[in-house]
Design a protein around this motif. Sequence first.
Motif, mmCIF file in Angstrom:
data_model
loop_
_atom_site.group_PDB
_atom_site.id
_atom_site.type_symbol
_atom_site.label_atom_id
_atom_site.label_comp_id
_atom_site.label_asym_id
_atom_site.label_seq_id
_atom_site.Cartn_x
_atom_site.Cartn_y
_atom_site.Cartn_z
ATOM 1 N N ASN A 2 0.858 -1.503 -0.124
ATOM 2 C CA ASN A 2 0.096 -0.058 0.210
ATOM 3 C C ASN A 2 0.830 1.280 -0.047
ATOM 4 O O ASN A 2 0.448 2.239 -0.556
ATOM 5 C CB ASN A 2 -0.933 0.163 1.230
ATOM 6 N N ALA A 3 1.855 1.233 0.729
ATOM 7 C CA ALA A 3 2.841 2.517 0.838
ATOM 8 C C ALA A 3 3.718 2.663 -0.453
ATOM 9 O O ALA A 3 4.042 3.553 -0.737
ATOM 10 C CB ALA A 3 3.786 2.267 2.053
ATOM 11 N N THR A 4 3.710 1.562 -1.320
ATOM 12 C CA THR A 4 4.690 1.735 -2.448
ATOM 13 C C THR A 4 3.870 1.699 -3.932
ATOM 14 O O THR A 4 4.476 2.039 -4.858
ATOM 15 C CB THR A 4 5.779 0.635 -2.551
ATOM 16 N N SER A 5 2.446 1.294 -3.722
ATOM 17 C CA SER A 5 1.760 1.403 -5.292
ATOM 18 C C SER A 5 1.656 2.884 -5.741
ATOM 19 O O SER A 5 1.008 3.616 -4.980
ATOM 20 C CB SER A 5 0.490 0.482 -4.902
ATOM 21 N N ARG A 6 1.774 2.866 -6.945
ATOM 22 C CA ARG A 6 1.232 4.289 -7.588
ATOM 23 C C ARG A 6 -0.070 4.412 -7.618
ATOM 24 O O ARG A 6 -0.582 5.444 -8.066
ATOM 25 C CB ARG A 6 1.996 4.084 -8.984
ATOM 26 N N TRP A 7 -0.757 3.482 -7.286
ATOM 27 C CA TRP A 7 -2.231 3.566 -7.583
ATOM 28 C C TRP A 7 -2.933 3.911 -6.084
ATOM 29 O O TRP A 7 -4.309 4.007 -6.283
ATOM 30 C CB TRP A 7 -2.875 2.305 -8.052
ATOM 31 N N LYS A 8 -2.234 4.047 -5.098
ATOM 32 C CA LYS A 8 -2.791 4.591 -3.731
ATOM 33 C C LYS A 8 -2.701 6.169 -3.491
ATOM 34 O O LYS A 8 -1.767 6.665 -4.333
ATOM 35 C CB LYS A 8 -1.930 3.590 -2.749
ATOM 36 N N ASP A 9 -3.426 6.594 -2.663
ATOM 37 C CA ASP A 9 -3.329 7.736 -2.253
ATOM 38 C C ASP A 9 -2.283 7.837 -1.283
ATOM 39 O O ASP A 9 -2.291 7.360 -0.199
ATOM 40 C CB ASP A 9 -4.779 8.127 -1.642
ATOM 41 N N ALA A 10 -1.166 8.462 -1.622
ATOM 42 C CA ALA A 10 -0.010 8.440 -0.678
ATOM 43 C C ALA A 10 0.050 9.443 0.522
ATOM 44 O O ALA A 10 0.333 8.819 1.509
ATOM 45 C CB ALA A 10 1.145 9.430 -1.501
ATOM 46 N N LYS A 11 -0.846 10.216 0.436
ATOM 47 C CA LYS A 11 -1.193 11.218 1.600
ATOM 48 C C LYS A 11 -1.916 10.466 2.798
ATOM 49 O O LYS A 11 -1.769 10.422 3.866
ATOM 50 C CB LYS A 11 -2.026 12.439 1.376
ATOM 51 N N GLN A 12 -2.825 9.661 2.301
ATOM 52 C CA GLN A 12 -3.689 8.685 3.072
ATOM 53 C C GLN A 12 -2.826 7.488 3.684
ATOM 54 O O GLN A 12 -2.708 7.192 4.882
ATOM 55 C CB GLN A 12 -4.954 8.028 2.621
ATOM 56 N N VAL A 13 -2.232 7.174 2.897
ATOM 57 C CA VAL A 13 -1.344 5.582 3.297
ATOM 58 C C VAL A 13 -0.130 6.340 4.220
ATOM 59 O O VAL A 13 -0.020 5.631 5.312
ATOM 60 C CB VAL A 13 -0.549 5.109 2.045
ATOM 61 N N ASP A 14 0.453 7.432 3.970
ATOM 62 C CA ASP A 14 1.367 8.008 4.952
ATOM 63 C C ASP A 14 1.001 8.499 6.231
ATOM 64 O O ASP A 14 1.433 7.904 7.074
ATOM 65 C CB ASP A 14 2.410 9.127 4.327
ATOM 66 N N GLY A 15 -0.291 9.007 6.044
ATOM 67 C CA GLY A 15 -1.074 9.168 7.489
ATOM 68 C C GLY A 15 -1.175 8.052 8.352
ATOM 69 O O GLY A 15 -1.000 7.967 9.500
ATOM 70 N N SER A 16 -1.730 6.951 7.508
ATOM 71 C CA SER A 16 -1.998 5.691 8.195
ATOM 72 C C SER A 16 -0.411 5.250 8.837
ATOM 73 O O SER A 16 -0.614 4.776 9.940
ATOM 74 C CB SER A 16 -2.665 4.882 7.541
ATOM 75 N N GLY A 17 0.430 5.388 8.181
ATOM 76 C CA GLY A 17 1.726 4.713 8.553
ATOM 77 C C GLY A 17 2.138 5.452 9.782
ATOM 78 O O GLY A 17 2.720 5.061 10.719
ATOM 79 N N TYR A 18 2.370 6.835 9.752
ATOM 80 C CA TYR A 18 2.699 7.765 10.950
ATOM 81 C C TYR A 18 1.842 7.201 12.170
ATOM 82 O O TYR A 18 2.348 7.138 13.107
ATOM 83 C CB TYR A 18 2.522 9.137 10.611
ATOM 84 N N ARG A 19 0.497 6.951 12.022
ATOM 85 C CA ARG A 19 -0.472 6.826 13.043
ATOM 86 C C ARG A 19 -0.208 5.273 13.817
ATOM 87 O O ARG A 19 -0.014 4.998 14.837
ATOM 88 C CB ARG A 19 -1.728 6.943 12.648
ATOM 89 N N ALA A 20 0.142 4.621 12.851
ATOM 90 C CA ALA A 20 0.367 2.914 13.187
ATOM 91 C C ALA A 20 1.717 2.972 13.950
ATOM 92 O O ALA A 20 1.818 2.188 15.083
ATOM 93 C CB ALA A 20 0.566 2.257 12.096
ATOM 94 N N VAL A 21 2.637 3.784 13.715
ATOM 95 C CA VAL A 21 4.120 3.803 14.356
ATOM 96 C C VAL A 21 4.069 4.490 15.999
ATOM 97 O O VAL A 21 4.945 4.359 16.623
ATOM 98 C CB VAL A 21 5.213 4.015 13.676
ATOM 99 N N GLU A 22 3.090 5.656 15.806
ATOM 100 C CA GLU A 22 3.079 6.449 17.018
ATOM 101 C C GLU A 22 3.162 5.892 18.367
ATOM 102 O O GLU A 22 3.903 6.509 19.077
ATOM 103 C CB GLU A 22 1.785 7.397 16.940
#
Length: 154
Positions: A2-22
């Motif tokens: 999800n974090a690397t696919s060109r077909w995903k919303d990068a802002k949404q994926v990054d936001g989820s990533g930051y929240r997941a590691v918080e």
Amino acid sequence: TNATSRWKDAKQVDGSGYRAVEPYDGLAYWAQDWQNDDMTLRKYQISAEDKFYKQEYCGCSYSLRDSNEWRRANGIPKIQIGGERAGLGNRYFSDPILDAQEESQEVVDEFFQQAKEVADAGVDRESRKQALKVYENRRKKEKHDGTLVGLNNW
């Protein structure tokens, strides 16, 4: 992926990533722009070098349904979830160039256009059968290079 696919919303994926590691000390989310050709190829190089698991669909139930509809119409085995064997191709990334081609604009556009045609046919069995005829002459071609015999993706 999800974090690397060109077909995903990068802002949404990054936001989820930051929240997941918080909540975890010492764990960082690695935000990178993977959505260009060079980084897409690099993603597949890393995936092949480290033999990452290759999921055969995006992970949502709609993709599983549509992918299996396409496969059934083309005489290709259903998606196999988990295990050592894939329903089609390799279970793990192995060739960066071929793996990257599976995510090309043309492949994605064709898949979604065909999935839309099948979905537009609705639940009527005869209408769906008619819509699935779009796949009749699009069966994957066999690869024969002396060492490899198998189905090309798409």
